[in-house]
Write a protein that holds these residues in place. Structure first.
Motif, PDB file in Angstrom:
ATOM      1  N   GLU A 163      -0.351  31.974   4.704  1.00 11.85           N
ATOM      2  CA  GLU A 163       0.168  31.360   3.475  1.00 11.85           C
ATOM      3  C   GLU A 163       1.060  32.338   2.712  1.00 11.85           C
ATOM      4  OE1 GLU A 163      -3.475  30.169   1.653  1.00 11.85           O
ATOM      5  OE2 GLU A 163      -3.419  28.143   2.523  1.00 11.85           O
ATOM      6  N   LYS A 164       0.670  33.618   2.705  1.00 12.92           N
ATOM      7  CA  LYS A 164       1.480  34.641   2.045  1.00 12.92           C
ATOM      8  C   LYS A 164       2.819  34.797   2.755  1.00 12.92           C
ATOM      9  CE  LYS A 164       1.298  39.471   0.554  1.00 12.92           C
ATOM     10  NZ  LYS A 164       0.488  40.728   0.543  1.00 12.92           N
ATOM     11  N   ASN A 165       2.783  34.848   4.088  1.00 11.70           N
ATOM     12  CA  ASN A 165       4.024  34.954   4.877  1.00 11.70           C
ATOM     13  C   ASN A 165       4.909  33.731   4.659  1.00 11.70           C
ATOM     14  OD1 ASN A 165       3.104  37.355   5.905  1.00 11.70           O
ATOM     15  ND2 ASN A 165       2.386  36.477   7.842  1.00 11.70           N
ATOM     16  N   ARG A 166       4.267  32.579   4.577  1.00 12.64           N
ATOM     17  CA  ARG A 166       4.990  31.321   4.379  1.00 12.64           C
ATOM     18  C   ARG A 166       5.770  31.353   3.057  1.00 12.64           C
ATOM     19  NH1 ARG A 166       4.133  26.023   2.280  1.00 12.64           N
ATOM     20  NH2 ARG A 166       4.741  24.382   3.751  1.00 12.64           N
ATOM     21  N   GLU A 167       5.093  31.778   1.990  1.00 11.25           N
ATOM     22  CA  GLU A 167       5.751  31.826   0.692  1.00 11.25           C
ATOM     23  C   GLU A 167       6.879  32.854   0.678  1.00 11.25           C
ATOM     24  OE1 GLU A 167       5.263  29.640  -1.758  1.00 11.25           O
ATOM     25  OE2 GLU A 167       3.979  28.708  -0.238  1.00 11.25           O
ATOM     26  N   LYS A 170       9.841  31.259   2.379  1.00 13.13           N
ATOM     27  CA  LYS A 170      10.443  30.197   1.566  1.00 13.13           C
ATOM     28  C   LYS A 170      11.330  30.782   0.466  1.00 13.13           C
ATOM     29  CE  LYS A 170       7.913  26.765   0.166  1.00 13.13           C
ATOM     30  NZ  LYS A 170       6.732  26.059  -0.394  1.00 13.13           N
ATOM     31  N   VAL A 171      10.919  31.934  -0.080  1.00 14.38           N
ATOM     32  CA  VAL A 171      11.693  32.575  -1.141  1.00 14.38           C
ATOM     33  C   VAL A 171      13.069  33.006  -0.630  1.00 14.38           C
ATOM     34  CG1 VAL A 171      11.801  34.628  -2.619  1.00 14.38           C
ATOM     35  CG2 VAL A 171       9.697  33.307  -2.477  1.00 14.38           C
ATOM     36  N   LYS A 172      13.164  33.321   0.648  1.00 15.11           N
ATOM     37  CA  LYS A 172      14.437  33.764   1.233  1.00 15.11           C
ATOM     38  C   LYS A 172      15.455  32.635   1.328  1.00 15.11           C
ATOM     39  CE  LYS A 172      12.465  37.424   4.147  1.00 15.11           C
ATOM     40  NZ  LYS A 172      12.325  37.914   5.549  1.00 15.11           N
ATOM     41  N   LEU A 173      14.976  31.407   1.379  1.00 14.85           N
ATOM     42  CA  LEU A 173      15.855  30.257   1.571  1.00 14.85           C
ATOM     43  C   LEU A 173      16.468  29.800   0.247  1.00 14.85           C
ATOM     44  CD1 LEU A 173      13.579  28.148   3.936  1.00 14.85           C
ATOM     45  CD2 LEU A 173      15.752  29.224   4.588  1.00 14.85           C
ATOM     46  N   PRO A 174      17.636  29.179   0.307  1.00 16.78           N
ATOM     47  CA  PRO A 174      18.176  28.535  -0.893  1.00 16.78           C
ATOM     48  C   PRO A 174      17.183  27.484  -1.381  1.00 16.78           C
ATOM     49  CG  PRO A 174      19.856  28.670   0.814  1.00 16.78           C
ATOM     50  CD  PRO A 174      18.563  29.079   1.452  1.00 16.78           C
ATOM     51  N   PRO A 175      17.006  27.335  -2.688  1.00 18.26           N
ATOM     52  CA  PRO A 175      15.989  26.411  -3.228  1.00 18.26           C
ATOM     53  C   PRO A 175      16.065  24.999  -2.655  1.00 18.26           C
ATOM     54  CG  PRO A 175      16.881  27.768  -4.990  1.00 18.26           C
ATOM     55  CD  PRO A 175      17.707  28.065  -3.770  1.00 18.26           C
ATOM     56  N   HIS A 176      17.264  24.454  -2.483  1.00 19.16           N
ATOM     57  CA  HIS A 176      17.361  23.074  -1.994  1.00 19.16           C
ATOM     58  C   HIS A 176      16.905  22.952  -0.539  1.00 19.16           C
ATOM     59  CE1 HIS A 176      21.195  24.684  -0.480  1.00 19.16           C
ATOM     60  NE2 HIS A 176      21.253  23.644   0.341  1.00 19.16           N
ATOM     61  N   ILE A 177      17.138  24.021   0.252  1.00 15.62           N
ATOM     62  CA  ILE A 177      16.675  24.010   1.648  1.00 15.62           C
ATOM     63  C   ILE A 177      15.148  24.152   1.692  1.00 15.62           C
ATOM     64  CG2 ILE A 177      16.726  25.221   3.867  1.00 15.62           C
ATOM     65  CD1 ILE A 177      19.266  23.708   3.342  1.00 15.62           C
ATOM     66  N   ALA A 178      14.600  25.020   0.833  1.00 10.56           N
ATOM     67  CA  ALA A 178      13.137  25.209   0.771  1.00 10.56           C
ATOM     68  C   ALA A 178      12.448  23.907   0.362  1.00 10.56           C
ATOM     69  CB  ALA A 178      12.793  26.329  -0.209  1.00 10.56           C
ATOM     70  N   ARG A 179      13.031  23.210  -0.619  1.00 14.17           N
ATOM     71  CA  ARG A 179      12.448  21.928  -1.055  1.00 14.17           C
ATOM     72  C   ARG A 179      12.527  20.887   0.066  1.00 14.17           C
ATOM     73  NH1 ARG A 179      15.186  23.142  -5.897  1.00 14.17           N
ATOM     74  NH2 ARG A 179      16.909  21.781  -5.287  1.00 14.17           N
ATOM     75  N   ARG A 180      13.651  20.878   0.730  1.00 11.32           N
ATOM     76  CA  ARG A 180      13.850  19.925   1.839  1.00 11.32           C
ATOM     77  C   ARG A 180      12.826  20.171   2.935  1.00 11.32           C
ATOM     78  NH1 ARG A 180      19.641  19.805   4.914  1.00 11.32           N
ATOM     79  NH2 ARG A 180      19.283  18.070   6.371  1.00 11.32           N
ATOM     80  N   TYR A 181      12.640  21.435   3.281  1.00 12.44           N
ATOM     81  CA  TYR A 181      11.653  21.781   4.316  1.00 12.44           C
ATOM     82  C   TYR A 181      10.250  21.349   3.877  1.00 12.44           C
ATOM     83  CZ  TYR A 181       8.531  24.426   7.287  1.00 12.44           C
ATOM     84  OH  TYR A 181       7.520  24.762   8.148  1.00 12.44           O
TER      85      TYR A 181
END
Length: 248
Positions: A163-167, A170-181
């Protein structure tokens, strides 16, 4: 961040989510026997409580019958003592009729008391048996849990790491891509990406358009599978754990 870099992060995120889902499944399956025993204990306890409640209600009714029997026997004694003093035939006949009715009522009450005693005894035995089953199942549940407790605790730590690795990914991605995923993963059992190989989505096993495959492979677009809607990445992008991006 370039599109290619986004795809690489998405491929790693897909791998971590796959590992996370597998760990969660294993964690949920480990105490399965303990959970079944616990459920059995709860069911038996519920049955025992219901039987005890019925026993309590019936016991209260039995006490009412006992009190009524005492009262009616008292009435009978009064009427019988009056019978010796009555001289008129009509009054005597009427009183004897009342005495006969009272005796029948007393007999009926005594029958009800006997039936209630039998029911009380039966309910008591059934409640004891249900409680015994509940206690036995609780012991089994605790024993089963003890066998897997250590492994579950290790898995819980592993899950926290995923879960820590996952977060962090996700922080590395642009917000709209992270939300989409995240939206796709929520609808697709925690897996928001799918590996595309030889123009075939490995999650749903459907062909994708060749031109789309080429654009994804070239790192030009972040696009979803037309069939299962997962974000597509290639095997080459999943460099950290090649071949581990699995679908349904």
């Amino acid at each position: 961040m370039s599109v290619m870099e986004q795809l690489v992060v998405l491929s790693e995120l897909g791998i971590v989510d796959h590992q996370l889902q597998e760990a969660l499944k294993k964690k949920n399956l480990l105490p399965e026997k303990a959970d079944r025993a616990k459920a059995g204990a709860a069911e038996a306890k519920e049955k025992a409580d219901a039987l005890n409640a019925r026993h309590k209600t019936l016991l209260a009714k039995r006490k009412e019958l006992d009190a009524k029997l005492v009262q009616e026997k008292g009435n009978l004694r009064k009427w019988e003592s009056r019978a010796d003093k009555i001289k008129g035939e009509r009054e005597y006949t009427a009183l004897m009729s009342e005495i006969g009715s009272e005796k029948r009522l007393i007999s009926d009450i005594e029958t009800q008391i006997l039936e209630s005693m039998e029911s009380l005894d039966k309910l008591h035995k059934e409640a004891e048996a249900a409680q015994k089953i509940s206690d036995e199942q609780s012991t089994v549940a605790e024993g089963e849990w003890e066998q897997v407790r250590a492994e579950v605790e290790v898995l819980e730590e592993t899950i926290k790491g995923f879960e820590k690795n996952r977060e962090a990914l996700k922080v590395k991605l642009p917000p709209h891509i992270a939300r989409r995923y995240a939206q796709i993963a929520e609808r697709r059992g925690g897996q928001g990406t799918a590996l595309v190989k030889n123009e075939v989505c490995q999650a749903c096993r459907r062909m994708i358009p060749p031109e789309l495959y080429l654009r994804i492979a070239a790192g030009e677009v972040v696009e979803q599978c037309p069939s299962c809607q997962r974000l597509l990445v290639t095997e080459e992008m999943a460099f950290a754990n090649r071949g581990q991006l699995l679908g349904e």
